[in-house]
Design an enzyme around this catalytic site. Structure first.
Site, PDB file in Angstrom:
ATOM      1  N   ASP A 122     -94.403 -34.227 -38.495  1.00 35.56           N
ATOM      2  CA  ASP A 122     -94.536 -34.136 -39.836  1.00 35.56           C
ATOM      3  C   ASP A 122     -94.878 -32.875 -40.642  1.00 35.56           C
ATOM      4  O   ASP A 122     -94.896 -32.633 -41.823  1.00 35.56           O
ATOM      5  CB  ASP A 122     -95.711 -35.169 -40.405  1.00 35.56           C
ATOM      6  CG  ASP A 122     -95.546 -36.368 -41.127  1.00 35.56           C
ATOM      7  OD1 ASP A 122     -93.978 -36.727 -40.978  1.00 35.56           O
ATOM      8  OD2 ASP A 122     -96.064 -37.113 -41.658  1.00 35.56           O
TER       9      ASP A 122
ATOM     10  N   ASP B 180    -105.502 -46.876 -38.582  1.00 44.26           N
ATOM     11  CA  ASP B 180    -105.703 -47.301 -37.335  1.00 44.26           C
ATOM     12  C   ASP B 180    -106.610 -48.678 -37.406  1.00 44.26           C
ATOM     13  O   ASP B 180    -106.122 -49.644 -36.916  1.00 44.26           O
ATOM     14  CB  ASP B 180    -106.246 -46.337 -36.449  1.00 44.26           C
ATOM     15  CG  ASP B 180    -107.543 -45.485 -37.066  1.00 44.26           C
ATOM     16  OD1 ASP B 180    -107.777 -45.870 -38.193  1.00 44.26           O
ATOM     17  OD2 ASP B 180    -108.019 -44.506 -36.447  1.00 44.26           O
TER      18      ASP B 180
END
Length: 769
Positions: A169, A332
C-alpha cells in the site's frame, strides 16, 4: 430442552441466594472478621498453588468480598444530592469504581475455564490445503520486509501449495501519481524496489489504485487476486518460525466451520516502558497477559478473535462475509465478530510462532494504542456485540469485555484526581469512617489484588497494570471522546517502527506527566501540612493522603517512562547456535554463529588463523548449512568488529549488499527455530509476592522520579534517528514498473475485479459468487 431449562433455573437460584447472602446487614465487626477469614483462605490457596475445585472456592470467596463492598459502597457512601459540590464528583468516582468492578466480573467470566491447545493434527503433504500468505506493507524499510518475506518462503510446507503475496500500500497509483512531486518520486522508488525484491524472492507483488479502507482494503485486494483455501496474514515486522504452518493448518481438517487459528504476538524488542525502566529481560511484557491468559479464556467460549497478524483464516468464511471488514479501524476484531455471528468457530494456539517488533518510542507507542482504543470503541458503538444477532450470550459478554476495556483511561484519571477534592477543596465525596474504610475498602482492594495475582501473576506483576493504564490514559482520553462524538470519524494510522533513539532525552509527549506529578506532589505536601494543622481531620487525611501518595508514586514512575533511554542496539538480534564457515583470503575458517540480525552476524572463530583478521580490512563470505537438508546459505560480509572472547575470537560481521541470499540466510539462522525466544518468554513468567512487589514499586517509583527530574533539567531533547538498515537494491532506470513486476494472476471468479484508476469511486470489496 428440559435439562437446559433446569440448568438455567439452578443458576438463577444460585445467583439469587448469593445476592441474598452478600446483602445481609451483618455489622461492621462481623463483616471484617469474615473478610479476614476469606482473605486468609485465599492466600492459603494461592501459596499452596491449589487448583481444580480450590480455584472455584478462591474466586467465590473473593467475589463475596467484592460484591459486599459494592453493596455497601452504593447504599452507604454516596454523598447526599442536597450537597451538589460533594455529590457530583462522588457519583463520578462511584461510576469509575463500578466500571472497574464490572470489568473484573467480565474478566472472571472470560477466564473461568481457559483452554490450552495441544499440537495441531499432522497431515500428509498430499492432503494439505493450499495456502496464500499475505504480507500487507505500507512504509516499512525494505530490509525488514525482505527478511519477513524470506522467512515466509522458507516455511515448512509443500512449495506447490504455498503462494506468497506482498500487498504494497506504499506503492499505490494514488501515491505514485500524487500531486506532491517528492511524495510521488518516493512512491515510485518504493514500488520499483519492492517489485524487484519480489522478483528476487519469487513472491507475487500486488498493489492497488487507491489506499481505501486501509489494511482491510489492502487484504481484500489480496483476496481478489488469489485462490488458496487458507489465508495467512503476517505484519511486515512479524517474522514467522519455520514450523508456523505445521503448528496451525492441521486444525482446519477437523472442523469445517473453523474460520480462524490465531497465535500469539511475541516481540523481540522492548516497548518504551520496558526499555526506559529496564525491565524487558525480567518482567513479563504487557501483551503476555492477553496472549497468555485472556485469549485462552476467550477460546473456551468460542470467542478468540483475529489480532491482525500471525493467524490462519479460511477463505470460504471470508467469502461469506465479503472479505475483511472495514467499517472500523480495527478490521481484525471486527472481521472475527462478523464471522462468529454467522456460526463460524475460532481457535487459539498459545505457542509463539512469530518474532515481531514493538513501537520503539513513547510517541509511537501512544499512537498505536490510540488506534486500538478508537477501533475497539467503534466496534462497540457501530456493531454492538451485546445486540449482535447470531452470537451466543458468552460471546456477547466476551466481545463486550474486549471492547469496553478501552474505557479504562476515564476511570484511571478519575482515580488520579479524586483525592484532590478532599485534600484541596475539603469536599467529602466518599462518606466512610476510617474503620469502615479498613473493613470494606481495604479488604476489597486486597481481594482484588489476590484475584489478579492468582489468575495473572505469572504474566502481569502487581501494580504494573496501573502503570500501563496511567501512561496511556493521559492521551487516550481524548481518543475516547473523539469516537463518542463521531464513531465513523477515526482513520487508520500506521504505527511507526524501525526508528531508534540516538540519545537520551524526554519524549515530546512528556510535559503533561510532569504537570500531573507536580500537582500530586504539591497535594502530598499540602496533606502533610493539614495533618499537623487540623487534628480533627487527621483520620480522613491519613486515608486520602495514602491514596494520593500512591498516585504520586505512580506518576513518578511515569516520569521514568517518558524519560527515554537511547537505543544501544540499533538493530534487534536473535541468539543462534549454528555451525558455518568463513571464506576469507583463500582460507576456510570454521565458525560458530552466535546471533543474527538484518544487519549482520556475530560469530566465534577458534585457532590462531583468526588472529590476523581485523575490522575494516577484510571482506568475506559466510556460509551456513540451512535447516532444510542439502541446502547451504551464504552472503557477502565485512568484518566490522573483532575482540577476544571465551573460546576464541569474536567477530562482528556486517552484510555488504542486499542480495536475496542475505535475507534467506538471516531468516534461516535467526528465525527458523524460535526455541530460544520461547525459552526467554517462559523465563520471565515468575509470580511476585504482593508485599515484596508493593515495596519494590515504591522504591522503583522513587528512583524513576529522580531520573525523570534529572532528564527534565539536563536532557530535554530526544532525537529520533532511522534504524541504519541497508539502502534499497538498485533498480534499472530503463525498466518500467510493469517490466520488473512479477506476473499477477487475474481475480478469481466470483470476486469483484479491481477497476481502473478513473475517478474517486470506492474500490469494490470481494463478493461471494
Amino acid at each position: 430442552m428440559m435439562s437446559q431449562f433446569m440448568a438455567r433455573m439452578t443458576w438463577i437460584a444460585v445467583a439469587l441466594a448469593f445476592i441474598l447472602f452478600v446483602t445481609q446487614p451483618i455489622g461492621l465487626k462481623l463483616h471484617f472478621a469474615f473478610s479476614i477469614v476469606a482473605l486468609g483462605l485465599m492466600i492459603l490457596v494461592s501459596v499452596l498453588k491449589l487448583t481444580g475445585l480450590f480455584r472455584h472456592i478462591f474466586l467465590a470467596l473473593g467475589s463475596v468480598i467484592v460484591v459486599r463492598y459494592v453493596y455497601w459502597r452504593v447504599t452507604e457512601t454516596v454523598p447526599s444530592p442536597s450537597q451538589p459540590a460533594d455529590f457530583l464528583p462522588g457519583v463520578l468516582l462511584l461510576i469509575a469504581e463500578l466500571y472497574c468492578i464490572s470489568m473484573l466480573a467480565l474478566g472472571l467470566f472470560v477466564n473461568a475455564q481457559p483452554i490450552t491447545r495441544g499440537r495441531a493434527p499432522q497431515q500428509p503433504d498430499d492432503e494439505l490445503p493450499t495456502v496464500d500468505v499475505f504480507l500487507p506493507s505500507y512504509n516499512e524499510e525494505r530490509d525488514l520486509v525482505a527478511s519477513t518475506l524470506a522467512a515466509i518462503k522458507g516455511l515448512d510446507y509443500p512449495a506447490e501449495k504455498l503462494r506468497v503475496y506482498l500487498l504494497d500500500d506504499g506503492g499505490t497509483d494514488e501515491k505514485v501519481y500524487s500531486i506532491d512531486p517528492s511524495a510521488a518520486a518516493a512512491a515510485r522508488q518504493r514500488r520499483a524496489s519492492m517489485q524487484q525484491l519480489c522478483a528476487d524472492l519469487d513472491v507475487t507483488y500486488l498493489t492497488r489504485e487507491r489506499n481505501l479502507h486501509a489494511k482491510a482494503g489492502n487484504l481484500n485486494n489480496g483476496l481478489a487476486h488469489s485462490d488458496g483455501e487458507l489465508v495467512v496474514v503476517f505484519d511486515a515486522d512479524h517474522v514467522p518460525a519455520r514450523d508456523f504452518l505445521r503448528e496451525t493448518v492441521g486444525f482446519f481438517a477437523g472442523d469445517r466451520r473453523l474460520f480462524l487459528v490465531q497465535t500469539p504476538h511475541f516481540f523481540i524488542n522492548a516497548d518504551p516502558l520496558e526499555r526506559n525502566l529496564q525491565t524487558f529481560k525480567s518482567m513479563p511484557s504487557e501483551n503476555e497477559m492477553f496472549y497468555g491468559a485472556i485469549q485462552k479464556g476467550l477460546d473456551s467460549w468460542n470467542a478468540a478473535f483475529f489480532c491482525g497478524s500471525a493467524a490462519v483464516l479460511r477463505r470460504e468464511a471470508l467469502d461469506e462475509v465479503g472479505g475483511f471488514a472495514g467499517v472500523t479501524i480495527t478490521e481484525d476484531c471486527e472481521s472475527a465478530l462478523e464471522l462468529h455471528s454467522r456460526g463460524w468457530k475460532s481457535l487459539y494456539v498459545e505457542k509463539p510462532l512469530i518474532a515481531g517488533l514493538q513501537p520503539e518510542t513513547f510517541e509511537s507507542f501512544i499512537g498505536q494504542r490510540s488506534r486500538w482504543c478508537r477501533g475497539m470503541l467503534q466496534i462497540f458503538m457501530l456493531k454492538n456485540p451485546l445486540f449482535k444477532r447470531g452470537l451466543s450470550l458468552p460471546q456477547k459478554l466476551c466481545y463486550a469485555s474486549s471492547n469496553l476495556f478501552w474505557l479504562f483511561p476515564l476511570s484511571r484519571l478519575i482515580f488520579m484526581i479524586s483525592p484532590l477534592f478532599f485534600i484541596v477543596f475539603n469536599l467529602e465525596i466518599y462518606n466512610a469512617s476510617p474503620q469502615e474504610f479498613v473493613a470494606y475498602t481495604l479488604t476489597y482492594i486486597v481481594a482484588v489484588m489476590l484475584i489478579q495475582n492468582y489468575l495473572y501473576g505469572r504474566l502481569r506483576w502487581p501494580w504494573v497494570s496501573e502503570l500501563y493504564e496511567y501512561i496511556q490514559s493521559v492521551y487516550l482520553s481524548g481518543a475516547i471522546f473523539s469516537v463518542l462524538a463521531n464513531p465513523r470519524a477515526p482513520k487508520f494510522n500506521v504505527t511507526q517502527k524501525g526508528n531508534s533513539l540516538s540519545d537520551d532525552g524526554l519524549s515530546p509527549l512528556a510535559w503533561p506527566f510532569y504537570a500531573i506529578f507536580g500537582i500530586l506532589a504539591a497535594a502530598t505536601a499540602f496533606t502533610a501540612w493539614r495533618y499537623f494543622e487540623e487534628p480533627a481531620s487527621r483520620n480522613l487525611l491519613l486515608v486520602v493522603g495514602i491514596w494520593n501518595l500512591f498516585n504520586t508514586i505512580l506518576a513518578g514512575l511515569a516520569l521514568g517512562v517518558v524519560s527515554e533511554r537511547r537505543e544501544r542496539r540499533k538493530i534487534q538480534r536473535l541468539s543462534a547456535n549454528r555451525s558455518g564457515e568463513l571464506l576469507v583470503e583463500g582460507l576456510r575458517l570454521p565458525v560458530q554463529v552466535l546471533d543474527a540480525s538484518i544487519g549482520g552476524l556475530k560469530v566465534r572463530l577458534a585457532g590462531a588463523q583468526a588472529q590476523h583478521l581485523s575490522p575494516g580490512r577484510h571482506r568475506a563470505t559466510i556460509r551456513v548449512a540451512g535447516v532444510r537438508s542439502k541446502t547451504v546459505l551464504q552472503a557477502q560480509v565485512a568484518i566490522a568488529t573483532a575482540v577476544a572472547g571465551e573460546g576464541g575470537r569474536i567477530l562482528g560481521l556486517s552484510f555488504v549488499d542486499s542480495a536475496p541470499e542475505r535475507y534467506r540466510l538471516v531468516a534461516d539462522v535467526a528465525y527458523a527455530d524460535l526455541t530460544a525466544v520461547r525459552d526467554m518468554r517462559a523465563s520471565r513468567h515468575v509470580r511476585r509476592n504482593l508485599i515484596a512487589a508493593s515495596v519494590g514499586t515504591v522504591l522503583w517509583g522513587a528512583r524513576e522520579m529522580l531520573r525523570g527530574l534529572y532528564f527534565l533539567l539536563f536532557r530535554r531533547t530526544s532525537p529520533v534517528a532511522p534504524a541504519p538498515l541497508a539502502p534499497p537494491a538498485p533498480v534499472d532506470p530503463v525498466h518500467t514498473d510493469e517490466a520488473v513486476m512479477p506476473s499477477v494472476r487475474p481475480a478469481r471468479k466470483g470476486l469483484a475485479r479491481l477497476p481502473k484508476a478513473t475517478g474517486l469511486g470506492d474500490i469494490p470489496r470481494p463478493t461471494t459468487a
